[in-house]
Design an enzyme around this catalytic site. Structure first.
Site, short mmCIF file in Angstrom:
data_model
loop_
_atom_site.label_atom_id
_atom_site.label_comp_id
_atom_site.label_asym_id
_atom_site.label_seq_id
_atom_site.Cartn_x
_atom_site.Cartn_y
_atom_site.Cartn_z
N ASN A 347 -2.27 -1.16 -0.61
CA ASN A 347 -1.71 -0.59 0.93
C ASN A 347 -1.98 -1.14 1.83
O ASN A 347 -2.46 -0.60 2.89
CB ASN A 347 -1.41 1.26 0.69
CG ASN A 347 0.04 0.95 1.16
OD1 ASN A 347 0.96 -0.05 1.84
ND2 ASN A 347 0.55 2.64 1.55
N HIS A 378 0.87 11.00 5.14
CA HIS A 378 1.57 10.99 4.19
C HIS A 378 2.64 11.64 3.42
O HIS A 378 3.77 11.87 2.67
CB HIS A 378 1.11 10.94 2.76
CG HIS A 378 -0.02 9.94 1.97
ND1 HIS A 378 -1.43 9.41 2.90
CD2 HIS A 378 0.35 8.20 1.32
CE1 HIS A 378 -1.18 7.42 2.23
NE2 HIS A 378 -0.62 6.96 1.57
#
Length: 507
Positions: A347, A378
């Site tokens: 990521n 998140h």
């Protein structure tokens, strides 16, 4: 009941592909997502060929990219896609009203709060534990873009040039974006569903047809233009990435049910499996969860490349690089020999965002602050917070081991190989141990897993972090600057000596 079901389907996306969902036995929202990404891939080729900067104006490219993005979002998520526009519009108003001095702080708080509100509502009101494609996924990327552009405008219009790092100077924005440019950056069809995040300057340079203008020096640009009068074609890179992404999808669909993560907390498994067997199964079960991320991010990268976005200059051998906004490096992940190397290749754009927005700017405990921001970004599942709190401890321990142990293994290739093998195994197990709560989502199952391991990595990492000394971050940065200065001086002296010897020989 039928009316309620149809209404729910209408709110969460188009039901046009319901037969495909039933045939493949996959959730409809996931089918919609994959089909929209494939349509975006075809649209990207069309966008590059028929709306090339040499054939049309940036205004047209902005409008088309934005409208296509909103259409794909509506197809996937129904009217929930309006949250993308509301979040973007709200923060643009804040930028205009608050001014460049404080806009970055307000935008960070408002964008993150809006995202968190949507995540909490989705998790605790609608479908807790339904791990499928949802409208908060694209909002996570939009939140990154909103906060990135706010900080970059602040750097370019409110801070002095000498106070910026070299990276901040490249990304600094010198004028306020128009409303169309802002929505195009946040909601374009290439990145609205799965990202990746990119800098505003990179995106605008792509739209206007000069993708390297703010990154290359003038001399480099002139030499590149002389040697390569035409821009490189991304076709081969797109084919490679699409093939890689669908290979990862096939692997995921084939093996994800063979090694379910939930078996790690099964009572019979814990009671009857020796510890080494539990370690091996943990690695295999977590290994099989990664290909779905490889599929999504590699396909998203291919879509941007197909549109002509992502060119990052040339290699030494002259081959074009299309990794400007790539989100992962699969081989580097699977063969990582340290926690840092794993995170640096996983990521990637989110790691860049966390570094630029938090780590480089936080005056106190930047590592802890970065992990906490990552957990908040998140989502609302407790497992996310448990994962990132564990990640803080393991990062500190890994840093301590690297600074204190690694130098003793660098004297011979054999010792270095032994060190690499040991640290590879340790890194993979540490990563798996850390991210189990990220997959299990809830506190109860996550704590059951950690209890079955007697919190061994938590305890070991705390002891290592306390026992092994590591210099504070500001001292490490000073050492790096000192070493780089010494290297540059030695290089200059060596070049001068070589030049003098050549002149002596000539005379």
């Amino acid at each position: 009941m039928a009316a309620e079901g149809s209404a729910s389907t209408a709110c969460t996306g188009s039901s046009l592909l319901q037969p495909v969902s039933e045939i493949t036995n996959l959730p409809l929202d996931q089918v919609n997502f994959v089909v929209c990404q494939l349509c975006a891939l075809l649209s990207a080729f069309w966008f590059r060929l028929f709306l090339h900067p040499s054939k049309t104006s940036p205004f047209i490219r902005h409008v088309v990219a934005t409208l296509l993005g909103i259409y794909f979002a509506l197809f996937c998520f129904g009217w929930y896609a309006l949250h993308f526009l509301v979040q973007s519009g709200l923060t643009y108003g804040i930028m205009i009203l608050t001014g460049v001095e404080h806009m970055h702080k307000y935008c960070l708080v408002v964008a993150l709060s809006y995202l968190s509100l949507c995540q909490i509502t989705r998790v605790y009101v609608f479908d807790y534990g339904m791990y499928t494609a949802d409208f908060t996924g694209p909002m996570m990327v939009i939140t990154q873009k909103i906060t990135s552009i706010a900080f970059e405008i602040h750097d370019g219009m409110a801070r002095k040039e000498e106070h910026l790092t070299p990276g901040q100077k490249i990304l600094a924005i010198r004028r306020m974006p128009s409303l169309l440019e802002y929505f195009s950056y946040n909601c374009n069809f290439m990145g609205i569903l799965a990202g990746p995040t990119c800098s505003y300057n990179d995106y605008i340079a792509f739209i206007e047809g000069d993708p390297r203008r703010h990154r290359d020096q003038d001399a480099d640009r002139k030499s590149h233009n002389k040697l390569r009068p035409s821009e490189p074609s991304p076709n081969m890179e797109v084919v490679r990435k699409v093939a890689t992404s669908f290979f990862c999808l096939i692997v995921f669909l084939s093996v994800c049910k063979v090694f379910p993560v939930e078996r790690n907390i099964d009572d019979d498994f814990i009671a009857n499996t020796p510890f080494y067997g539990q370690v091996v199964y943990l690695y295999l079960s977590m290994l099989t969860t990664r290909p779905k991320y490889y599929f999504v991010w590699t396909l998203a990268d291919a879509i941007n490349n197909a549109a002509g976005f992502g060119f990052n200059g040339y290699d030494i051998d002259g081959s074009p690089r299309w990794d400007l906004i790539s989100n992962l490096r699969i081989l580097n992940i699977e063969f990582a020999t340290s926690f840092k190397v794993f995170l640096d290749n996983w990521n990637i754009q989110t790691a860049h965002w966390l570094k630029r927005v938090c780590y480089e700017r936080c005056p106190y405990h930047p590592t802890a602050a970065t992990f906490i921001l990552s957990a908040m970004w998140h989502g609302a599942y407790p497992g996310y917070y448990l994962t990132f709190l564990t990640g803080i401890v393991i990062t500190l321990a890994a840093r301590a081991v690297r600074h204190n142990v690694r130098p003793h293994f660098l004297h011979s290739p054999t010792h270095r190989l032994v060190y690499d093998i040991i640290t590879w195994a340790a890194t993979q197990i540490a990563i798996c141990y850390t991210v189990v709560p990220f997959v299990l989502l809830s506190i109860g199952p996550s704590m059951k897993f950690y209890r079955s391991w007697y919190f061994s990595l938590h305890v070991g990492c705390v002891l290592l972090a306390v026992a092994l000394p590591v210099k504070p971050r500001h001292l490490r940065l000073k050492d790096q600057e000192k070493n780089s200065l010494q290297e540059s001086v030695q290089h200059h002296l060596g070049a001068t000596a070589t030049h003098c010897s050549q002149k002596e020989k000539a005379s």
